[in-house]
Design an enzyme around this catalytic site. Structure first.
Site, short mmCIF file in Angstrom:
data_model
loop_
_atom_site.label_atom_id
_atom_site.label_comp_id
_atom_site.label_asym_id
_atom_site.label_seq_id
_atom_site.Cartn_x
_atom_site.Cartn_y
_atom_site.Cartn_z
N ASP A 19 14.67 31.67 -2.80
CA ASP A 19 14.94 32.66 -3.84
C ASP A 19 14.33 32.26 -5.17
O ASP A 19 14.33 33.04 -6.11
CB ASP A 19 16.46 32.85 -4.01
CG ASP A 19 16.96 34.03 -3.22
OD1 ASP A 19 16.12 34.72 -2.61
OD2 ASP A 19 18.18 34.27 -3.22
N ASP A 72 30.51 34.16 1.27
CA ASP A 72 30.99 33.51 2.50
C ASP A 72 32.42 33.95 2.82
O ASP A 72 32.71 34.48 3.89
CB ASP A 72 30.87 31.99 2.40
CG ASP A 72 31.32 31.43 1.06
OD1 ASP A 72 31.73 32.22 0.18
OD2 ASP A 72 31.29 30.20 0.89
#
Ligand SMILES: O=c1ccn([C@@H]2O[C@H](COP(=O)(O)OP(=O)(O)O[C@H]3O[C@H](CO)[C@@H](O)[C@H](O)[C@H]3O)[C@@H](O)[C@H]2O)c(=O)[nH]1
Ligand SMILES: [Mn+2]
Length: 825
Positions: free
Chosen positions: A134, A531
């Site tokens: 990223d 998550d």
């Protein structure tokens, strides 16, 4: 194999008793508030604050019972696996590694993570490693190209010598501490030498002529600058691993050729040394190159070996920025072609930097994972996916075999979404002063959830069944294009033009518009803790999960070594958890409908965890300010209610103590963990609540602020000595410092009162509590008054906090005295 924990029966019994005690306490508050309304508004407010605090504590206690009702422990026997499954029947494994910033997450660390996973004891042709960058950094790509070359030596080396530490950095480090190989010292010196050179470049901040060795290179260097400015280069994807051995090496000492020929004879101990030396030198060489390139901030010609590499790097044009660039996908290793030096095929290694543009949201890590999910579907579509953070490496090459033990059990498989290994860490200091281990959420509570529907996902060290990310167990959600479906069988080579263009298509920044990605399929969007949120939604859909915690840690990760980094990380989590708590999918409402009471309580316990700041703040100030003014707010020591308080306190602290000791913690670690709970209450929990509130009111926004992985020598020395690191003049530390000051003065004034014979009977509990907090804050006092290093409490914070403390003191005196006056009339 799984077995219930022995303490379950006791837990349930104790919960009953403790619950009655909580009810009694709440009854007392209600009585004080409403049944015998006290005369003044002030004492009413104090009781009200205590009531609210105790309600929150009661909620946290009740929700934590989800972890205590039916905890289980599992054990698996990977050594027996090969008897049931043949090598060729091993299931395909796509490994996802996320990195986001070459400066905060040094590419050498990322490379070590990747190498440790590439070297798994698993049929290599079944493994594909996908790296999501990223940071969109050419430096990271460069590091991986170097890593691929090094892997050719590293993989066979690990196999042959059965190395356990398959992260080369960790291996060389632990072996230089116990040099089993005589030449290690010499190599280490060479390494230090190179490191000095590299640091020299960092100091200068530029690449000087001394690094350009000849005229040809010089010319090439100039040419490279020109081509660098070329715009909009078409996508090129190629294999970089060079089968001819002439990887150009800075040091002449590189005995590449010799090593290769020697590697063929397998057993001699001399060969082991030579092999080890060679691998070490290769590693150091790679490391020097990578670090060099990072210092220079660009890949210069001396490191580009062929035309294809150049084409890859040319994609970084002038208009290429971190937040705005086209997709880059590079196949660095292709398992159908690339072999290591022993002739074995190597796993796929694929670099992906998803396309980004300022106008489309990228959803942080969840977005990155979804891109990998699609790119991998197009290229390999393995049924199992391992997600891994770039700061966690594999510590046990047998881990995927453990995963297979569960997968080969048909009873488990039908609704199993993922197998989570705990986050465990290396480099934690002896007593873990910042509670970086987070034993409770990472190791203890998951055993509790494992007895229900399963633990939550913690972002790293987790094996997913691909199918679970596409709809609930009974009704699959079909993706927009059939190639992304988990059932799709890949039959084209990964380097075929068709595969590549499809891969680029599904990685582009607009691909997800008008699709179900992030809401119904893939990793879910909407929270900074993608998550936690993803597993929560999966559990709501009816999926289950497993907790696998072998004795030897499967993965080891980095920890923040300053208090500031630690509480900032925790603050991001808390904000993300709030996002879940107050979404339309709140675990309390939505969750309890779809997962049952206990699971939803467990998830609520985390989602609302910032509420800890309410009792922690009130209990850090109210009893102390009233003690300073000699006003009693708790029962007297002679009253029976006193024992209720003592029981509640000892009960919860005692149980927490046992929890930690039973998973191998020490008394000091427990002490530090409970201190950190107190500190987090006044720092990350408090600030997360404030920031979340501000965001809800539209006043501010927040970002995924990466946890720093770069280590400062001085800081790490202090961390090693167990000294608290403040240093940063951040508002985060103000409430903490104010609390420290007020508690100290309150305690001292209490002591004075006690020794001068005042009637202190009603103040006993306040004295005990204040004394306990003072004891906890000893390191804070040290940082305020006794230290002079860079990690001490910054002067600004001390000054501001002193002002606030004095103001609080006068304000409270004013309230309490005017109240006394009015009640006299
Ligand atoms: O836009 C982003 C932001 C982060 N990351 C990656 O996410 C991972 C976690 O970031 P880190 O700064 O290390 O955060 P931690 O707080 O240490 O991570 C914990 O908390 C995260 C959620 O906040 C989880 O995603 C992680 O798995 C969990 O280890 C790293 O590999 C990053 O490279 C991305 O890929 N893209
Ligand atoms: Mn991390």
């Amino acid at each position: 194999m799984s077995e219930p924990l022995r303490r379950t029966a006791f837990n349930r019994l104790f919960a009953g008793v403790y619950f009655s005690a909580i009810l009694a306490l709440l009854y007392r508050h209600v009585q004080n508030l409403f049944l015998h309304p006290t005369t003044s508004f002030l004492s009413f407010s104090i009781t009200l604050f205590l009531f609210i605090s105790d309600l929150v504590l009661a909620f946290m206690w009740a929700s934590a019972q989800a972890f205590r009702m039916s905890p289980i422990r599992r054990k698996e026997f990977p050594q027996n696996l090969k008897q049931i499954i043949k090598d060729e029947d091993f299931v395909g494994l796509d490994v996802f590694i996320c990195t986001a910033d070459p400066y905060k997450e040094p590419p050498m660390n990322v490379v070590n993570t990747a190498l440790s996973l590439m070297a798994y004891d698993y049929p290599t042709e079944k493994i594909s490693i996908y790296v999501s960058d990223d940071g969109g950094s050419v430096l990271t790509l460069f590091a991986f190209m170097e890593a691929a070359k090094f892997a050719r030596y590293w993989l066979p080396f690990c196999r042959e010598h059965n190395i356990m530490e398959r992260s080369p950095h960790v291996y060389f480090e632990s072996n230089s501490r116990h040099p089993s190989i005589p030449q290690f010292e010499k190599i280490k010196m060479m390494y230090e030498d190179m490191k000095m050179k590299v640091e020299h470049v960092i100091d200068k901040g530029e690449v000087t002529k001394e690094y350009i060795s000849d005229d040809q290179q010089h010319q090439a260097f100039n040419k490279w600058t020109k081509s660098f400015s070329r715009m909009d280069h078409p996508t090129v994807i190629q294999v970089i691993l060079d089968k001819s051995k002439d990887t150009d090496i800075s040091g002449q000492l590189m005995p590449n050729l010799i090593y290769v020929s020697r590697e063929k004879s397998k057993t001699s101990p001399h060969h082991f040394k030579a092999g080890a030396l060679n691998v070490l030198m290769m590693y150091e060489d790679m490391k020097v190159k990578v670090e060099h390139v990072i210092d220079k901030d660009e890949v210069t010609d001396e490191y580009i070996t062929d035309h294809q590499q150049r084409q890859a790097f040319n994609k970084w044009t002038k208009s290429f920025t971190r937040m705005d660039h086209p997709t880059v996908i590079q196949i660095i290793l292709d398992k159908s072609h690339d072999k290591d030096i022993s002739g074995r095929l190597m796993p796929n290694l694929i670099y992906v930097s998803r396309g980004k543009s300022k106008t489309s949201p990228h959803h942080f890590k969840a977005g990155a994972l979804n891109v990998l999910l699609r790119v991998s579907a197009v290229m390999t579509n393995a049924p199992i996916i391992l997600t891994q953070d770039c700061d966690m490496y594999s510590n046990d090459p047998q881990t995927p075999l453990r995963m297979l033990c569960y997968l080969s059990d048909p009873a488990l498989k039908s609704s199993l979404a993922f197998i989570q290994f705990p986050q465990r860490f290396h480099g934690v200091n002896k007593d873990d002063i910042y509670d970086n281990e987070y034993k409770l959420p990472f190791q203890i509570n998951p055993m509790g959830l494992d007895g229900l529907k399963g633990p939550s996902y913690v972002g790293s060290g987790c094996f997913f069944l691909r199918r679970a990310l596409f709809g609930d167990p009974s009704t699959p959600v079909a993706p927009e294009i059939p190639e992304l479906s988990p059932e799709h069988v890949v039959n084209k080579p990964i380097r075929s033009q068709e595969t590549l263009s499809l891969a680029h298509h599904v990685a582009s920044c607009n691909y997800e518009n008008e699709t179900k990605w992030g809401s119904k399929t893939g990793f879910r969007y909407g929270s900074l803790v993608e998550d936690f949120y993803t597993s929560y939604r999966l559990h709501c859909e009816g999926w289950k999960s497993l907790f696998c915690n072998p004795e030897r840690a499967a993965f080891l990760g980095n920890v923040p070594i300053t208090l500031f980094d630690g509480v900032n990380q925790c603050k991001r989590w808390c904000i993300g958890l709030f996002e879940v708590a107050f979404s339309k999918y709140s675990p309390l409402t939505f969750g309890s409908q779809y997962m049952g009471l206990l699971m939803s309580l467990g998830y609520s316990h985390y989602a609302f965890c910032s509420f800890w700041c309410i009792p922690v703040t009130f209990y850090s100030f109210l009893p102390q300010l009233t003690l300073l003014n000699q006003v009693s707010i708790f029962p007297k020591i002679s009253e029976p209610w006193f024992f209720l308080y003592v029981f509640l306190f000892l009960g919860s602290y005692g149980q927490n103590f046992l929890d930690i000791i039973l998973v191998g913690g020490t008394v000091r670690r427990w002490w530090n963990a409970q201190r950190m709970w107190m500190i987090r209450g006044l720092t990350c929990n408090l600030f997360a609540s404030i920031e979340y509130l501000l965001r809800s009111l539209g006043i501010s926004t927040y970002d995924f602020c990466l946890t720093s992985k770069v280590v400062d020598d001085e800081q790490s020395k202090r961390y090693g000595q167990g000294i608290f690191e403040f240093g940063v003049p951040s508002p985060l530390f103000v409430p903490l410092t104010v609390a420290a000051i007020i508690n100290l003065f309150s305690f001292l004034s209490g002591l004075t009162g006690f020794f001068s014979g005042n009637n202190m009977e009603g103040l006993g509990l306040q004295m005990i509590l204040t004394g306990f907090i003072v004891l906890n804050y000893l390191p804070v006092y040290g940082a305020i008054a006794l230290r002079n290093d860079a990690g001490k409490m910054p002067t600004q914070i001390i000054i501001i906090s002193t002002f606030v403390s004095v103001a609080l003191y006068y304000a409270s005196s004013l309230c309490l005295w005017s109240n006394n006056d009015s009640s006299k009339h």
